[in-house]
Design a protein around this motif. Structure first.
Motif, mmCIF file in Angstrom:
data_model
loop_
_atom_site.group_PDB
_atom_site.id
_atom_site.type_symbol
_atom_site.label_atom_id
_atom_site.label_comp_id
_atom_site.label_asym_id
_atom_site.label_seq_id
_atom_site.Cartn_x
_atom_site.Cartn_y
_atom_site.Cartn_z
ATOM 1 N N THR A 134 0.804 -1.217 0.000
ATOM 2 C CA THR A 134 0.000 0.000 0.000
ATOM 3 C C THR A 134 0.846 1.282 0.000
ATOM 4 O O THR A 134 0.578 2.170 -0.802
ATOM 5 C CB THR A 134 -0.941 -0.008 1.206
ATOM 6 N N PHE A 136 3.646 1.864 -1.232
ATOM 7 C CA PHE A 136 4.233 2.039 -2.570
ATOM 8 C C PHE A 136 3.255 2.750 -3.496
ATOM 9 O O PHE A 136 3.594 3.707 -4.187
ATOM 10 C CB PHE A 136 4.603 0.659 -3.110
ATOM 11 N N LEU A 137 1.995 2.291 -3.477
ATOM 12 C CA LEU A 137 0.997 2.899 -4.352
ATOM 13 C C LEU A 137 0.721 4.342 -3.932
ATOM 14 O O LEU A 137 0.555 5.222 -4.773
ATOM 15 C CB LEU A 137 -0.285 2.082 -4.333
ATOM 16 N N TYR A 138 0.683 4.577 -2.624
ATOM 17 C CA TYR A 138 0.385 5.934 -2.141
ATOM 18 C C TYR A 138 1.525 6.895 -2.456
ATOM 19 O O TYR A 138 1.309 8.014 -2.916
ATOM 20 C CB TYR A 138 0.156 5.915 -0.628
ATOM 21 N N PHE A 140 3.946 6.797 -4.670
ATOM 22 C CA PHE A 140 4.163 7.125 -6.081
ATOM 23 C C PHE A 140 3.061 8.036 -6.596
ATOM 24 O O PHE A 140 3.281 8.845 -7.491
ATOM 25 C CB PHE A 140 4.254 5.848 -6.923
ATOM 26 N N ARG A 141 1.884 7.919 -6.022
ATOM 27 C CA ARG A 141 0.807 8.811 -6.432
ATOM 28 C C ARG A 141 1.125 10.247 -6.006
ATOM 29 O O ARG A 141 0.908 11.186 -6.762
ATOM 30 C CB ARG A 141 -0.474 8.322 -5.763
ATOM 31 N N ASP A 142 1.698 10.403 -4.822
ATOM 32 C CA ASP A 142 2.069 11.745 -4.383
ATOM 33 C C ASP A 142 3.271 12.270 -5.158
ATOM 34 O O ASP A 142 3.339 13.457 -5.483
ATOM 35 C CB ASP A 142 2.397 11.740 -2.882
ATOM 36 N N ARG A 143 4.194 11.371 -5.453
ATOM 37 C CA ARG A 143 5.379 11.789 -6.197
ATOM 38 C C ARG A 143 4.993 12.296 -7.578
ATOM 39 O O ARG A 143 5.570 13.238 -8.099
ATOM 40 C CB ARG A 143 6.312 10.582 -6.328
ATOM 41 N N ARG A 190 -1.216 14.245 3.938
ATOM 42 C CA ARG A 190 -0.885 12.847 3.655
ATOM 43 C C ARG A 190 0.079 12.269 4.678
ATOM 44 O O ARG A 190 0.074 11.073 4.924
ATOM 45 C CB ARG A 190 -0.247 12.723 2.267
ATOM 46 N N PRO A 192 0.372 12.202 7.957
ATOM 47 C CA PRO A 192 -0.110 11.356 9.058
ATOM 48 C C PRO A 192 -0.430 9.936 8.617
ATOM 49 O O PRO A 192 -0.219 8.984 9.382
ATOM 50 C CB PRO A 192 -1.369 12.090 9.531
ATOM 51 N N ASP A 193 -0.909 9.795 7.386
ATOM 52 C CA ASP A 193 -1.182 8.442 6.880
ATOM 53 C C ASP A 193 0.092 7.616 6.829
ATOM 54 O O ASP A 193 0.100 6.438 7.184
ATOM 55 C CB ASP A 193 -1.789 8.517 5.482
ATOM 56 N N TYR A 194 1.179 8.255 6.342
ATOM 57 C CA TYR A 194 2.425 7.503 6.254
ATOM 58 C C TYR A 194 2.937 7.143 7.636
ATOM 59 O O TYR A 194 3.473 6.061 7.855
ATOM 60 C CB TYR A 194 3.476 8.313 5.491
ATOM 61 N N TYR A 195 2.745 8.082 8.573
ATOM 62 C CA TYR A 195 3.142 7.754 9.941
ATOM 63 C C TYR A 195 2.364 6.551 10.438
ATOM 64 O O TYR A 195 2.917 5.626 11.038
ATOM 65 C CB TYR A 195 2.900 8.952 10.866
ATOM 66 N N ALA A 196 1.061 6.555 10.165
ATOM 67 C CA ALA A 196 0.225 5.455 10.670
ATOM 68 C C ALA A 196 0.597 4.141 10.004
ATOM 69 O O ALA A 196 0.616 3.085 10.641
ATOM 70 C CB ALA A 196 -1.248 5.779 10.423
ATOM 71 N N LEU A 197 0.910 4.212 8.699
ATOM 72 C CA LEU A 197 1.179 2.974 7.968
ATOM 73 C C LEU A 197 2.572 2.437 8.238
ATOM 74 O O LEU A 197 2.800 1.234 8.202
ATOM 75 C CB LEU A 197 1.022 3.205 6.462
ATOM 76 N N GLN C 16 -4.948 0.177 12.897
ATOM 77 C CA GLN C 16 -4.331 1.459 12.570
ATOM 78 C C GLN C 16 -4.090 1.574 11.070
ATOM 79 O O GLN C 16 -4.387 2.597 10.452
ATOM 80 C CB GLN C 16 -3.012 1.542 13.335
ATOM 81 N N ALA C 20 -5.968 4.073 8.291
ATOM 82 C CA ALA C 20 -5.245 4.972 7.383
ATOM 83 C C ALA C 20 -5.660 4.744 5.943
ATOM 84 O O ALA C 20 -5.781 5.688 5.166
ATOM 85 C CB ALA C 20 -3.740 4.754 7.545
ATOM 86 N N ARG C 23 -9.282 6.042 5.249
ATOM 87 C CA ARG C 23 -9.442 7.488 5.107
ATOM 88 C C ARG C 23 -9.432 7.915 3.655
ATOM 89 O O ARG C 23 -9.896 8.988 3.313
ATOM 90 C CB ARG C 23 -8.315 8.192 5.866
ATOM 91 N N ARG C 24 -8.902 7.094 2.789
ATOM 92 C CA ARG C 24 -8.767 7.494 1.383
ATOM 93 C C ARG C 24 -9.838 6.906 0.490
ATOM 94 O O ARG C 24 -9.763 7.044 -0.731
ATOM 95 C CB ARG C 24 -7.407 7.042 0.859
ATOM 96 N N PRO D 50 -0.639 4.159 -9.441
ATOM 97 C CA PRO D 50 -2.013 4.568 -9.751
ATOM 98 C C PRO D 50 -2.189 5.489 -10.947
ATOM 99 O O PRO D 50 -3.179 5.363 -11.669
ATOM 100 C CB PRO D 50 -2.447 5.272 -8.464
#
Lengths: 374, 160, 187, 184
Positions: A134, A136-138, A140-143, A190, A192-197, C16, C20, C23-24, D50
């Motif tokens: 997951t 990885f997909l997130y 690269f989408r931000d990049r 975004r 906080p999501d990476y922190y959580a993941l 957790q 996360a 949320r998306r 994506p």
């Protein structure tokens, strides 16, 4: 010529030799490591590099100075634009070129955008090694959003050849500052999501805390740099130690952690992303919106003398040693690459670790082979 | 015996041009002065011999030094400094691989970037970009070195 | 750690991560359906190079060899001869070995007359590598097809439907910000 | 064609149709090998994320060459890795295809004059589709893959190439010993 780290055919019944790479999804490129195993424990590790040796240094001797900028891009291709800077700074020093203020700030913005992009690639591919798809997909989408902003101004996604002697090559797109500010707001949500993941996840912590510990003295002696060095408790950052461009006028912190394990290296990179956001925000505020973007450069560049300059790219201390003999082509260029020095740590870190942790340690070093092998 | 070297200021660093026999003693002295971080080690071909340039810094105050020394083609040997800064291990291997400087006492002096069985040192000026020997290439004569013990003065650093 | 605590830790970790990810869920999709939906290429983007001709069909190129000298990858070959009538040169051959081109746009940067430009035409995969060795006719054809292109001297230019060439509005120009801000102040 | 091929039965329309079906099936489930070499590898990975999402074309990365039938050469092939590239190609399951991505893999690109670079991966393995760019954007790679799909699906163009491209010099040897006359 047989040295202590050279691999020998094993003569012990309880040892097994494993070849990792050059085609291996967890080596982040074309690294080959010969690993000796005793059960789960690594008894020896011998890295072999050079599978991407592209004779950068030789071919650059046959090119003129403006042409070389395009080649430097291709070293650390994940943070492409950043590689141009040490070479450009060295030549600017030798020629005595003045860089206008606006160009300095633009350079900082692009530099830090690429740091974000590079750390996102590292986070995604690093977590692939940990077995998580997951992130990885997130990432690269931000990049992709960063690269869209860069392409609008610089003309290419990864290797744009945008910096030049005396500033940058062209003025920014009218939407540039707005786009970057929008992206930072988006990216801040975004994080906080990476922190959580990743960082706060107990699953990740179970695999990272206390793994691959690098003592401070060893890190300095081996010439490690960047997040690897700072995770071992040394606050060495070229942006602070020998400031360049507009970094002296910008306030930011150098995240340091004492433990020196995989978790600390991840933590430092996470904090660096937050610092990058701060730096870009300040730079946008301080950049003159209108003004010259390029200083005066002699039309025919004849460089004489020798100069070593360094910058802090995403992976650490990248230096360029430029030696000019008074013609329009350099006599010798040496690129000092951070991953090259960091990879020397492989025997230090891997021996004694468990084999499954070896992957985690390699991904925490974050090598890029264009720059290791050059 | 005093060490044979010349110093000059260049930008923000002190540059030492040192006699090859005093290369290691000088670096030991610098290590004693607290230069703990290995920045860079460059090998280069000067068409009359080989040069090794060492860049060091001190993490405590950011002071920087550059040390270089020249060795002739027929005896391209220098003592290794990997025991002082283990970070130079691969840098010395690279200098050996690409330029051909042999470091005495290096723990593991093998080729690093090119393949083990190669015999050429491709960054020498006697080879063209493609690695083929240039026809008619001749080494230049060794330049006259002024007396080492003389007072420090700026000689042409880094050029052929 | 007791078993119960370990189980609770595992449940918390999974929860957790799931939170996360969840949320998306409502976010809009970013995928572009490539063959049917083409990406938006900014005008300055270096995807291909083209030779632009003037509105009357004459070459802009004056065969000054600047691009040939500036090319780091050395893929441009120009042959020229003296103009028998008048001064200057006549272009005889303009070859661009696009296989080895490194897309740095150094040639575009140095062109004094904006003859060679960057275009956003990226679909050039082929079965035979020699088809990528472009000659002048090929580059002219790309130039004729281009609707919008960029060169540092003239900025972004647009081909209007009637075939005339016009400079793009400042919203599309690199450095258009100065003009836009000046316009705001003036208004 | 073992099921239908027979000496007595003439080459008829059924065989052709089955061929088409098989080709169609093959072209719609290309499984590339995870083998990134250089800069292009990052754009290759980006093509599976994506924004572009090549997964929707039925292409999934496999880590083992035994499970893959497509190799994307994404970056500079130098003399040290050339033998490994060749070995990986030999390990791919038949039928197999190769896509050469980027200038370096096509013909050595900007580094082609250097001492350690192989001038194009087609000196080592047969290449089906060349994607130009440095690096090509992900959509450009996707266009190359679609082109390869057409090639597979088109029966007349069915895969028939020598396994190793012939060169007049030894690709793997060091300069000066590869039997090539330098151009000076």
């Amino acid at each position: 010529m047989r040295g202590p780290t050279q691999i020998l055919p094993t003569d012990r019944a309880d040892e097994m030799l494993i070849n990792m790479g050059p085609q291996h999804p967890a080596t982040h490129g074309v690294l080959k490591v010969v690993i000796g195993l005793e059960g789960e424990r690594v008894t020896r590790a011998v890295p072999h590099i050079g599978f991407l040796h592209r004779n950068h240094e030789k071919i650059e001797e046959a090119r003129t100075y403006p042409q070389i900028i395009t080649y430097t891009d291709r070293m650390d291709y994940v943070s492409g634009l950043q590689n141009e800077l040490p070479f450009i700074l060295a030549v600017e020093d030798l020629l005595g070129v003045e860089v206008p203020d606006r160009a300095k700030y633009l350079r900082v913005i692009f530099f830090e955008l690429y740091r974000l992009a590079s750390h996102l690639v590292w986070l995604g591919t690093g977590m692939l090694d940990f077995g998580a798809i997951t992130p990885f997909l997130y990432t690269f989408r931000d990049r992709e959003r960063i690269l869209e902003i860069v392409e609008k101004t610089a003309g290419a996604r990864m290797l744009p050849n945008y910096f030049t002697f005396g500033g940058v090559r062209r003025d920014v797109h009218p939407d540039f500052f707005k786009d970057v500010a929008d992206f930072l707001d988006f990216f801040e949500k975004r994080l906080p999501d990476y922190y959580a993941l990743v960082l706060d996840s107990p699953v990740f912590q179970a695999r990272a805390v206390g793994v691959g510990v690098l003592p401070k003295e060893r890190a300095i002696a081996r010439g490690a740099s960047g997040p690897v060095l700072r995770a071992s408790g040394v606050a060495y950052d070229v942006r602070k130690a020998e400031p360049y461009d507009a970094y002296p006028e910008i306030e930011f912190e150098v995240p340091v952690r004492e433990e020196g394990d995989v978790y600390a290296r991840f933590w430092v990179r996470f904090k660096e992303m937050e610092e990058s956001i701060k730096i870009i925000r300040q730079a946008i505020e301080k950049t003159p919106k209108v003004g010259p973007y390029k200083g005066k450069v002699p039309a025919r560049m004849k460089v004489k003398g020798s100069r070593y300059r360094a910058v802090e790219i995403s992976r650490g201390h990248l230096g360029a040693h430029v030696v000019g003999d008074g013609t329009d082509r350099p006599y010798r260029i040496k690129h000092r690459s951070p991953s090259f020095a960091n990879l020397q740590l492989i025997p230090d870190l891997l021996v004694g670790a468990r084999f499954a942790d070896a992957i985690a340690i390699l991904s925490s070093l974050d090598p890029v082979f264009g720059e290791v092998d050059r | 015996m005093s060490l044979r070297f010349k110093t000059r200021e260049e930008f923000d660093e002190v540059v030492y041009a040192v006699h090859p026999e005093d290369y290691r003693p000088l670096l030991e002295q610098l290590k004693g002065e607290g230069f703990d971080y290995p920045r860079n080690l460059t090998g280069m071909d000067l068409e009359y011999g080989l040069r090794v340039v060492v860049h060091l810094t001190r993490l405590a105050d950011g002071a920087k030094v550059t040390v270089y020394t020249d060795v002739p083609y027929d005896a391209p040997e220098l003592p290794s400094i990997t025991d002082l800064w283990p970070g130079f291990e691969w840098f010395e291997r690279e200098a050996y691989d690409l330029v051909g400087v042999r470091f005495r006492g290096h723990p593991d002096l093998r080729r690093i970037l090119t393949e083990d069985h190669w015999t050429i040192h491709p960054l020498q000026k006697r080879y063209d970009t493609g690695g083929y020997e240039l026809p008619g290439w001749q080494p230049k004569p060794w330049p006259e070195v002024a007396d080492w013990e003389e007072a420090p003065e700026g000689d042409e650093g880094g050029e052929a | 750690m007791s078993l119960l605590a370990e189980v609770w830790e595992a449940v918390r970790a999974i929860g957790q991560g799931m939170a996360a990810v969840n949320r998306r869920v409502g976010e809009s999709a970013v995928t572009e359906f490539y063959p049917y939906q083409k990406p938006e290429i900014p005008p300055v983007s270096v995807q291909f190079l083209a030779l632009i001709q003037n509105e009357d069909g004459s070459d802009r190129c004056v065969s000054c060899l600047a691009c040939e000298r500036a090319c780091p990858s050395q893929v441009i070959t120009i042959e020229r001869k003296r103009n028998p009538a008048g001064k200057g040169f006549v272009l005889e051959r303009f070859d661009l070995d696009f296989v080895n081109c490194m897309h740095c746009a150094n040639c575009v940067e140095v062109c004094p007359v904006s003859a060679i430009v960057t275009v956003g035409d990226f679909e050039h995969a082929v079965y035979d590598v020699n088809m990528l060795k472009a000659d002048k006719a090929f580059l002219d054809e790309i130039g004729r097809r281009a609707q919008v292109w960029y060169s540092p001297k003239f900025g972004v230019e647009i081909r209007k439907p009637d075939g005339s060439i016009e400079k793009a509005p400042p919203e599309m120009q690199p450095g258009g910000l100065a003009e836009l801000l000046a316009g705001e102040e003036g208004a | 064609m073992g099921l239908l091929g027979s000496e007595a039965r003439p080459q008829n329309i059924i065989v052709g149709t089955l061929d088409d079906v098989i080709n169609l099936a093959r072209s719609r489930s290309l499984w590339p090998l995870t083998f990134g070499i250089a800069c292009c590898a990052i754009e290759m990975m980006a093509a599976w994320t994506p924004k572009v999402d090549a997964d929707r074309l039925g292409m999934f990365f496999r880590n083992s060459p035994r499970q893959a039938d497509l190799m994307i050469i994404s970056g500079t092939v130098n003399k040290k890795i050339a033998s490994r590239v060749k070995r990986l190609y030999e390990q791919l399951a038949e039928p197999k295809w190769v896509v050469s991505m980027g200038a370096c893999a096509n013909q050595g690109g900007p580094f082609r004059q250097g001492y350690s670079v192989v001038e194009g991966v087609d000196k080592i393995v047969p290449v089906d589709v060349y994607v130009p760019g440095c690096p090509p954007r992900p959509e450009a790679l996707l266009q190359g893959l679609l082109l390869l799909r057409d090639k597979i699906a088109d029966r007349k163009l069915r895969y028939q190439q020598p396994r190793v491209a012939l060169t007049d010099y030894d690709v793997f040897a060091e300069p000066g010993k590869d039997g090539r006359v330098p151009v000076l």
